[in-house]
Design a protein around this motif. Structure first.
Motif, PDB file in Angstrom:
ATOM      1  N   UNK A 142       0.789  -1.440   0.107  1.00 23.21           N
ATOM      2  CA  UNK A 142      -0.253  -0.111  -0.074  1.00 23.21           C
ATOM      3  C   UNK A 142       0.874   1.292  -0.042  1.00 23.21           C
ATOM      4  N   UNK A 143       0.192   2.408  -0.620  1.00 23.94           N
ATOM      5  CA  UNK A 143       1.187   3.710  -0.830  1.00 23.94           C
ATOM      6  C   UNK A 143       0.341   4.724  -0.274  1.00 23.94           C
ATOM      7  N   UNK A 144       0.769   5.566   0.208  1.00 21.84           N
ATOM      8  CA  UNK A 144       0.376   7.292   0.313  1.00 21.84           C
ATOM      9  C   UNK A 144       1.052   8.093  -0.353  1.00 21.84           C
ATOM     10  N   UNK A 145       0.558   9.066  -0.931  1.00 19.04           N
ATOM     11  CA  UNK A 145       1.135  10.195  -1.757  1.00 19.04           C
ATOM     12  C   UNK A 145       0.709  11.542  -1.461  1.00 19.04           C
ATOM     13  N   UNK A 146       1.599  12.171  -0.676  1.00 22.20           N
ATOM     14  CA  UNK A 146       0.969  13.453   0.078  1.00 22.20           C
ATOM     15  C   UNK A 146       1.691  14.792  -0.602  1.00 22.20           C
ATOM     16  N   UNK A 147       0.864  15.770  -0.734  1.00 28.63           N
ATOM     17  CA  UNK A 147       1.460  16.988  -1.435  1.00 28.63           C
ATOM     18  C   UNK A 147       0.977  18.282  -0.483  1.00 28.63           C
ATOM     19  N   UNK A 148       1.848  18.984  -0.309  1.00 30.47           N
ATOM     20  CA  UNK A 148       1.563  20.550   0.283  1.00 30.47           C
ATOM     21  C   UNK A 148       2.651  21.352  -0.056  1.00 30.47           C
ATOM     22  N   UNK A 149       2.393  22.749  -0.300  1.00 26.80           N
ATOM     23  CA  UNK A 149       3.097  23.925  -0.591  1.00 26.80           C
ATOM     24  C   UNK A 149       4.225  24.262   0.339  1.00 26.80           C
ATOM     25  N   UNK A 150       5.660  24.288  -0.372  1.00 22.25           N
ATOM     26  CA  UNK A 150       6.634  24.391   0.090  1.00 22.25           C
ATOM     27  C   UNK A 150       7.616  24.690  -0.840  1.00 22.25           C
ATOM     28  N   UNK A 151       8.875  25.460  -0.124  1.00 24.93           N
ATOM     29  CA  UNK A 151       9.814  25.736  -0.929  1.00 24.93           C
ATOM     30  C   UNK A 151      10.618  24.778  -1.520  1.00 24.93           C
ATOM     31  N   UNK A 152      11.367  24.865  -2.477  1.00 26.98           N
ATOM     32  CA  UNK A 152      12.300  23.759  -3.002  1.00 26.98           C
ATOM     33  C   UNK A 152      13.295  23.272  -2.131  1.00 26.98           C
ATOM     34  N   UNK A 153      13.411  22.064  -2.234  1.00 27.82           N
ATOM     35  CA  UNK A 153      14.689  21.595  -1.181  1.00 27.82           C
ATOM     36  C   UNK A 153      15.010  20.094  -1.907  1.00 27.82           C
ATOM     37  N   UNK A 154      16.290  19.574  -1.392  1.00 25.62           N
ATOM     38  CA  UNK A 154      16.714  18.467  -1.807  1.00 25.62           C
ATOM     39  C   UNK A 154      15.706  17.230  -1.442  1.00 25.62           C
ATOM     40  N   UNK A 155      15.782  16.202  -2.149  1.00 25.29           N
ATOM     41  CA  UNK A 155      15.091  14.996  -1.701  1.00 25.29           C
ATOM     42  C   UNK A 155      15.624  14.225  -0.915  1.00 25.29           C
ATOM     43  N   UNK A 156      14.811  13.416   0.129  1.00 26.41           N
ATOM     44  CA  UNK A 156      15.182  12.802   1.239  1.00 26.41           C
ATOM     45  C   UNK A 156      14.783  11.369   1.530  1.00 26.41           C
ATOM     46  N   UNK A 157      15.576  10.705   1.955  1.00 26.39           N
ATOM     47  CA  UNK A 157      15.011   9.571   2.450  1.00 26.39           C
ATOM     48  C   UNK A 157      14.755   9.605   3.900  1.00 26.39           C
TER      49      UNK A 157
END
Length: 378
Positions: A142-157
């Motif tokens: 199962x997977x969850x995909x969430x979006x919210x406004x935010x300034x650009x930043x590097x990807x993160x684990x």
């Protein structure tokens, strides 16, 4: 918080997408271009306006929830693998796309910078139990995909538990560095140039096909006369007329007009013979040939001449009035441009001859040796 979708998603090749672009440019369907320069390999965000999302299951159904938030949501401890990346929609139309299928749902995101969090649970089970899922069992990953406004930043684990996620992350970190902005711009220019070259080649192929398989000279292309009408009848003769000198072209025009009117039985009509004489002297045609409307009125009002019919040269039309087909040859032969005069008069004469036009063309080659096989090189 707004839940955009909650249900099942069909996946193939262990992937699905989020896309906001009106068109794709280049091959961004695989993990390498999407994950270039990233530390995570589950949510590829290197292609602007596009997300590449990985699942543990290769083919079948997974559970998926898609949410849009106004601020960073809290992280649920129940998710085994969690990554984040930045995403800016390229348009107001952002959709979730299963692999090889139409949109699953629309996100309605504003075209501003967002943060995306992708959470997974059961990725290793999805790989192990694919056959059970394909045979109708319930989804195991199962997977969850969430979006919210935010300034650009590097990807993160944020969290990594499964072997599937670990393998994907190591693959992403082993990719070569992403191209610079200059390299991307140069690649875009190359693609545009290649596209323009391919489009130009396609146009030339289509034009050559319409000219019987080979492109004509620029002069012939721009002549604006009945050149194309001669293509299916005798393309070699068309090129020979194009290559002939203006004197030969003018002579051919007058000859074709005489042949057409003779074939139609109009060469000795009292109001037509003065026009033929003027044509031979290189003078302007007398009335009524100086006014097309008056000419055709006179032609159809005169019932003294013959009235015969002929089939078109290609046999597409039958019962054409031969005399009406012949009259344009006389008008064409008086055109100022020698090439147009020759081509238009020759075509009108060919229509006058109908299916017997090869006889006319053979006579033209004998009358004007420059048009035959021993004429000037083309």
């Amino acid at each position: 918080m707004r839940t955009v979708y909650s249900g099942e998603l069909r996946v193939s090749h262990g992937r699905f997408y989020v896309d906001s672009r009106s068109r794709r440019d280049g091959d961004d369907s695989g993990p390498s271009p999407a994950c270039t320069g990233q530390t995570n390999g589950l949510c590829g965000a290197a292609v602007p306006g596009h997300l590449f999302l990985v699942t543990g299951l290769h083919t079948g159904r997974v559970g998926l929830t898609v949410e849009v938030h106004g601020a960073p949501p809290p992280l649920d401890d129940g998710w085994e693998d969690v990554v984040e990346a930045s995403f800016r929609p390229a348009s107001a139309s952002t959709v979730v796309l299963p692999w090889g299928d139409g949109p699953l749902c629309a996100l309605d995101l504003l075209p501003v910078d967002h943060r995306v969090r992708y959470c997974g649970r059961g990725m290793d089970r999805g790989r192990r139990e694919e056959l059970a899922v394909l045979e109708g069992g319930a989804p195991v990953d199962h997977y969850l995909l969430q979006f919210w406004p935010a300034p650009p930043a590097g990807d993160l684990v944020v969290r990594q538990t499964s072997h599937s996620a670990d393998r994907r992350h190591r693959h992403a970190r082993g990719l070569p560095p992403p191209p610079t902005s200059e390299e991307r711009a140069a690649a875009g220019r190359r693609r545009r140039e290649e596209r323009r070259a391919a489009e130009q080649a396609a146009r030339e192929r289509a034009e050559a096909l319409s000219w019987g398989g080979r492109l004509p000279s620029r002069r012939l292309r721009e002549a604006g006369c009945n050149a194309r009408g001669l293509v299916p009848l005798d393309r070699d003769l068309l090129d020979a007329v194009d290559a002939a000198c203006p004197a030969t072209q003018r002579g051919l025009a007058r000859w074709a007009a005489h042949r057409a009117l003779t074939a139609a039985g109009l060469d000795d009509v009292d109001w037509i013979t003065p026009a033929l004489a003027a044509l031979d002297r290189g003078e302007s045609l007398p009335a009524p040939f100086d006014d097309p409307q008056r000419l055709w009125d006179r032609f159809f009002a005169d019932d003294r001449g013959p009235h015969t019919v002929v089939d078109s040269p290609a046999g597409c039309h039958d019962n054409l009035m031969r005399q009406a087909m012949a009259m344009p040859a006389l008008l064409a032969a008086a055109e100022p441009d020698p090439l147009c005069a020759a081509l238009d008069a020759l075509f009108a004469a060919a229509v006058t001859y109908g299916t017997d036009y090869p006889t006319l063309f053979a006579q033209a080659r004998r009358q004007f040796p420059a048009l035959g096989p021993d004429g000037p090189a083309l």
